[in-house]
Motif scaffolding. Structure first.
Motif, PDB file in Angstrom:
ATOM      1  N   THR A 189       0.834  -1.206   0.000  1.00 32.70           N
ATOM      2  CA  THR A 189       0.000   0.000   0.000  1.00 32.70           C
ATOM      3  C   THR A 189       0.865   1.251   0.000  1.00 32.70           C
ATOM      4  O   THR A 189       0.556   2.228  -0.675  1.00 32.70           O
ATOM      5  N   SER A 190       1.974   1.205   0.714  1.00 34.55           N
ATOM      6  CA  SER A 190       2.805   2.406   0.769  1.00 34.55           C
ATOM      7  C   SER A 190       3.493   2.662  -0.574  1.00 34.55           C
ATOM      8  O   SER A 190       4.059   3.719  -0.790  1.00 34.55           O
ATOM      9  N   LEU A 191       3.464   1.694  -1.470  1.00 35.90           N
ATOM     10  CA  LEU A 191       4.040   1.929  -2.801  1.00 35.90           C
ATOM     11  C   LEU A 191       2.977   2.425  -3.774  1.00 35.90           C
ATOM     12  O   LEU A 191       3.102   2.270  -4.979  1.00 35.90           O
ATOM     13  N   GLY A 192       1.917   2.994  -3.238  1.00 34.28           N
ATOM     14  CA  GLY A 192       0.890   3.569  -4.113  1.00 34.28           C
ATOM     15  C   GLY A 192       0.035   2.507  -4.749  1.00 34.28           C
ATOM     16  O   GLY A 192      -0.304   2.588  -5.940  1.00 34.28           O
ATOM     17  N   LEU A 193      -0.320   1.492  -4.000  1.00 35.72           N
ATOM     18  CA  LEU A 193      -1.115   0.419  -4.575  1.00 35.72           C
ATOM     19  C   LEU A 193      -2.607   0.755  -4.487  1.00 35.72           C
ATOM     20  O   LEU A 193      -3.322   0.231  -3.659  1.00 35.72           O
ATOM     21  N   SER A 194      -3.024   1.653  -5.354  1.00 39.03           N
ATOM     22  CA  SER A 194      -4.451   1.969  -5.425  1.00 39.03           C
ATOM     23  C   SER A 194      -5.101   0.875  -6.259  1.00 39.03           C
ATOM     24  O   SER A 194      -4.420   0.061  -6.876  1.00 39.03           O
ATOM     25  N   GLU A 195      -6.422   0.887  -6.314  1.00 38.75           N
ATOM     26  CA  GLU A 195      -7.102  -0.113  -7.150  1.00 38.75           C
ATOM     27  C   GLU A 195      -6.648   0.017  -8.595  1.00 38.75           C
ATOM     28  O   GLU A 195      -6.582  -0.951  -9.328  1.00 38.75           O
ATOM     29  N   ASP A 196      -6.334   1.237  -8.975  1.00 33.51           N
ATOM     30  CA  ASP A 196      -5.951   1.438 -10.357  1.00 33.51           C
ATOM     31  C   ASP A 196      -4.663   0.705 -10.725  1.00 33.51           C
ATOM     32  O   ASP A 196      -4.456   0.306 -11.861  1.00 33.51           O
ATOM     33  N   ALA A 197      -3.791   0.550  -9.723  1.00 33.23           N
ATOM     34  CA  ALA A 197      -2.535  -0.137  -9.995  1.00 33.23           C
ATOM     35  C   ALA A 197      -2.751  -1.615 -10.336  1.00 33.23           C
ATOM     36  O   ALA A 197      -1.842  -2.309 -10.758  1.00 33.23           O
ATOM     37  N   TRP A 198      -3.973  -2.094 -10.150  1.00 31.49           N
ATOM     38  CA  TRP A 198      -4.261  -3.483 -10.560  1.00 31.49           C
ATOM     39  C   TRP A 198      -4.785  -3.518 -11.989  1.00 31.49           C
ATOM     40  O   TRP A 198      -5.251  -4.539 -12.468  1.00 31.49           O
ATOM     41  N   HIS A 199      -4.790  -2.356 -12.646  1.00 33.38           N
ATOM     42  CA  HIS A 199      -5.153  -2.266 -14.066  1.00 33.38           C
ATOM     43  C   HIS A 199      -6.593  -2.658 -14.339  1.00 33.38           C
ATOM     44  O   HIS A 199      -6.921  -3.174 -15.389  1.00 33.38           O
ATOM     45  N   LEU A 200      -7.440  -2.370 -13.381  1.00 33.51           N
ATOM     46  CA  LEU A 200      -8.844  -2.712 -13.558  1.00 33.51           C
ATOM     47  C   LEU A 200      -9.479  -1.882 -14.671  1.00 33.51           C
ATOM     48  O   LEU A 200     -10.301  -2.369 -15.423  1.00 33.51           O
ATOM     49  N   SER A 201      -9.040  -0.615 -14.767  1.00 30.90           N
ATOM     50  CA  SER A 201      -9.672   0.266 -15.740  1.00 30.90           C
ATOM     51  C   SER A 201      -9.441  -0.212 -17.171  1.00 30.90           C
ATOM     52  O   SER A 201     -10.170   0.139 -18.076  1.00 30.90           O
ATOM     53  N   ARG A 202      -8.410  -1.022 -17.367  1.00 29.64           N
ATOM     54  CA  ARG A 202      -8.116  -1.508 -18.712  1.00 29.64           C
ATOM     55  C   ARG A 202      -9.074  -2.606 -19.151  1.00 29.64           C
ATOM     56  O   ARG A 202      -9.098  -3.005 -20.297  1.00 29.64           O
ATOM     57  N   LEU A 203      -9.797  -3.140 -18.198  1.00 33.07           N
ATOM     58  CA  LEU A 203     -10.556  -4.339 -18.536  1.00 33.07           C
ATOM     59  C   LEU A 203     -11.814  -4.056 -19.359  1.00 33.07           C
ATOM     60  O   LEU A 203     -12.342  -4.953 -19.995  1.00 33.07           O
ATOM     61  N   GLY A 204     -12.287  -2.808 -19.340  1.00 33.97           N
ATOM     62  CA  GLY A 204     -13.401  -2.432 -20.209  1.00 33.97           C
ATOM     63  C   GLY A 204     -14.626  -3.296 -20.007  1.00 33.97           C
ATOM     64  O   GLY A 204     -15.055  -3.538 -18.884  1.00 33.97           O
ATOM     65  N   GLU A 205     -15.181  -3.768 -21.110  1.00 33.78           N
ATOM     66  CA  GLU A 205     -16.324  -4.677 -21.066  1.00 33.78           C
ATOM     67  C   GLU A 205     -15.909  -5.935 -20.308  1.00 33.78           C
ATOM     68  O   GLU A 205     -15.004  -6.637 -20.731  1.00 33.78           O
ATOM     69  N   LEU A 206     -16.581  -6.205 -19.237  1.00 35.40           N
ATOM     70  CA  LEU A 206     -16.100  -7.301 -18.402  1.00 35.40           C
ATOM     71  C   LEU A 206     -16.609  -8.669 -18.859  1.00 35.40           C
ATOM     72  O   LEU A 206     -17.797  -8.890 -19.015  1.00 35.40           O
ATOM     73  N   THR A 207     -15.677  -9.574 -19.059  1.00 40.71           N
ATOM     74  CA  THR A 207     -16.055 -10.965 -19.301  1.00 40.71           C
ATOM     75  C   THR A 207     -16.197 -11.612 -17.919  1.00 40.71           C
ATOM     76  O   THR A 207     -15.838 -11.014 -16.895  1.00 40.71           O
ATOM     77  N   GLN A 208     -16.644 -12.845 -17.908  1.00 41.39           N
ATOM     78  CA  GLN A 208     -16.775 -13.594 -16.670  1.00 41.39           C
ATOM     79  C   GLN A 208     -15.435 -13.605 -15.907  1.00 41.39           C
ATOM     80  O   GLN A 208     -15.364 -13.331 -14.714  1.00 41.39           O
ATOM     81  N   GLU A 209     -14.374 -13.874 -16.677  1.00 42.75           N
ATOM     82  CA  GLU A 209     -13.045 -13.981 -16.085  1.00 42.75           C
ATOM     83  C   GLU A 209     -12.615 -12.657 -15.442  1.00 42.75           C
ATOM     84  O   GLU A 209     -12.076 -12.615 -14.348  1.00 42.75           O
ATOM     85  N   GLU A 210     -12.881 -11.587 -16.177  1.00 41.96           N
ATOM     86  CA  GLU A 210     -12.485 -10.272 -15.685  1.00 41.96           C
ATOM     87  C   GLU A 210     -13.274  -9.884 -14.437  1.00 41.96           C
ATOM     88  O   GLU A 210     -12.751  -9.243 -13.541  1.00 41.96           O
ATOM     89  N   ARG A 211     -14.550 -10.293 -14.428  1.00 43.71           N
ATOM     90  CA  ARG A 211     -15.348  -9.994 -13.234  1.00 43.71           C
ATOM     91  C   ARG A 211     -14.749 -10.687 -12.022  1.00 43.71           C
ATOM     92  O   ARG A 211     -14.661 -10.130 -10.949  1.00 43.71           O
ATOM     93  N   SER A 212     -14.255 -11.921 -12.224  1.00 43.01           N
ATOM     94  CA  SER A 212     -13.701 -12.592 -11.045  1.00 43.01           C
ATOM     95  C   SER A 212     -12.344 -11.990 -10.676  1.00 43.01           C
ATOM     96  O   SER A 212     -11.968 -11.971  -9.519  1.00 43.01           O
TER      97      SER A 212
END
Ligand code: PEP
Ligand code: MN
Length: 452
Positions: A189-212
């Motif tokens: 967390t101290s290294l700036g681990l926001s949700e965005d750092a998990w690249h969620l925004s790149r996933l766009g239209e969510l498939t089943q896999e992406e939702r999980s």
């Protein structure tokens, strides 16, 4: 569970090892220097330089890897194909360390077992090449052998082997190591681990896999946010590089706290596919150091050859000493791996099996760019898990070329990198790396295999 020592062949039993005994053997892939006086001066300077790691750290890593070899825990070994002097930036390093930590956390979440993290970092400057010369715009040039030897610029002067680069490689390694140590013990967390750092925004239209994936990330972020300080000190990173440039490795080899020889420039070294000749200089050097080591194994390796390598590199059959890093390619793994697993089982060798799904899956795009397909990489990893399972063996590690930023070097993944966009942010001087989102996606997509 005591491992039975392996019978050492006559050839090696009587031979004495020293930091320089490799010099009596044929050494593949070594640069040629035209100024030997300069080279000797630099090597002498390197012999006096401070160690970059403590031998006790290598011993701890070896103990952690022994657990993995015995069936508990997983090794993630990842980083650049080639580090570059000019790419060493504070923020970029933090991103790399963070990406390693994120992959580690995903694996830990899937396996509920410890994860050992080893980065290709702080010394990954020497590259083996298939050709000594190449033609660029009609001009014959010596190939680029990594920043420790020459410069990637396609010019005769730049490609000359420069001994001063050995010293620079050491100093850059020390600088990187210093940052790795500074970040050790930090929480993700101290290294700036926001949700965005998990690249969620790149996933766009969510498939089943992406939702999980989103679900797992949400769980992980909640765990991280609510964890007491220090509970997720996920940054516990060891460093490694290919032990290729033997004069450099020799100069940085010293005596450890336990009076055994260690390469004190890094925690872990691996032996490349092109330099693992049984009677060659690299095997000679590697057999004497007490660091944990790996060896790359490609499709040309025969079962008897693998047994001989194991005998030479780990004669006492100590778990944690040796990792076999297989790199066959998605289409060759099924044909190559089973016999090698059989050879290891036959001699009851205690090794870690790790899968490198990168080096057997290289392709060239229609524009002539070196790349790899995300799907091929995923396919080789999945096959590796299946083949080990079927043989009653265990895949204990993953070896990746990846980085913490948004490069466009490998095709596909949810970032959907296409041939046409490869050149947008292609910064590797050597092999193409998974970018941060592709790396996390890959690890996430093998969660089912990790949970078996
Ligand atoms: C590498 O790991 O960058 C490499 C050159 O691998 P291999 O020795 O497996 O070809
Ligand atoms: Mn590579």
């Amino acid at each position: 569970m005591n491992a039975r020592p392996i019978q050492l062949s006559e050839h090696f039993r009587d031979k004495r090892w020293s930091t320089s005994s490799w010099r009596t053997k044929a050494a593949a892939q070594q640069p040629v220097y035209d100024n030997l006086v300069d080279l000797e001066g630099v090597l002498e300077r390197l012999r006096q330089m401070p160690a970059l790691v403590r031998s006790t750290e290598c011993v701890t890593l070896r103990q952690q890897l022994a657990e993995v070899a015995n069936g508990w825990g997983f090794l993630i070994h990842a980083g650049d194909c080639a580090e570059r002097f000019t790419d060493i930036h504070r923020q970029e390093l933090t991103r790399k360390v963070r990406a390693m930590g994120q992959m580690g956390l995903l694996i830990q979440h899937a396996t509920q077992q410890p994860v050992v993290q080893v980065a290709r970092m702080a010394g990954q400057f020497a590259k083996p090449r298939s050709q000594g010369m190449e033609t660029v715009n009609g001009v014959q040039l010596p190939v680029y052998r990594g920043d420790i030897v020459n410069d990637v610029t396609a010019h005769a002067d730049a490609r000359r082997s420069d001994p001063q680069r050995l010293l620079q490689a050491y100093l850059y390694s020390a600088a990187v190591m210093n940052q790795v140590r500074a970040l050790s013990g930090e929480s993700l967390t101290s290294l700036g681990l926001s949700e965005d750092a998990w690249h969620l925004s790149r996933l766009g239209e969510l498939t089943q896999e992406e939702r999980s994936y989103r679900h797992v990330v949400q769980q992980l972020t909640t765990i991280l946010k609510s964890a007491p300080d220090g509970a997720y000190d996920a940054i516990n990173l060891y460093v490694s590089h290919e032990g290729l440039h033997l004069a450099y490795e020799e100069a940085l080899t010293g005596t450890g706290d336990d009076h055994h020889p260690y390469n004190l420039s890094t925690h872990y070294l691996w032996l490349g596919e092109r330099t693992r000749q049984l009677d060659g200089a690299h095997v000679e050097y590697f057999r004497g150091i007490h660091n944990p080591i790996g060896v790359k194994i490609g499709p040309s390796c025969k079962p008897e050859e693998l047994q001989a390598l194991i005998t030479q590199l780990n004669p006492n059959n100590e778990p944690g000493r040796l990792t076999l890093i297989t790199r066959f390619g998605k289409d060759r793994i099924a044909q190559s791996l089973p016999a090698l697993i059989g050879a290891v089982q036959e001699m009851d060798a205690r090794v870690i099996w790790s899968c490198d799904p990168m080096h057997g899956n290289g392709i060239v795009s229609s524009q002539g760019i070196k790349t790899r397909r995300f799907q091929d990489i995923l396919s080789e990893v999945r096959s590796a898990f299946d083949i080990h399972d079927a043989a009653g063996s265990r895949l204990g590690g993953l070896h990746l070329e990846c980085t913490g930023s948004d490069v466009t070097e490998c095709l596909g993944g949810s970032a959907d990198i296409q041939e046409a966009t490869l050149s947008e942010n292609y910064t590797s001087a050597c092999d193409p790396r998974l970018n941060a989102s592709q790396s996390l996606e890959l690890v996430f997509m093998i969660s089912d295999c990790l949970q078996r």
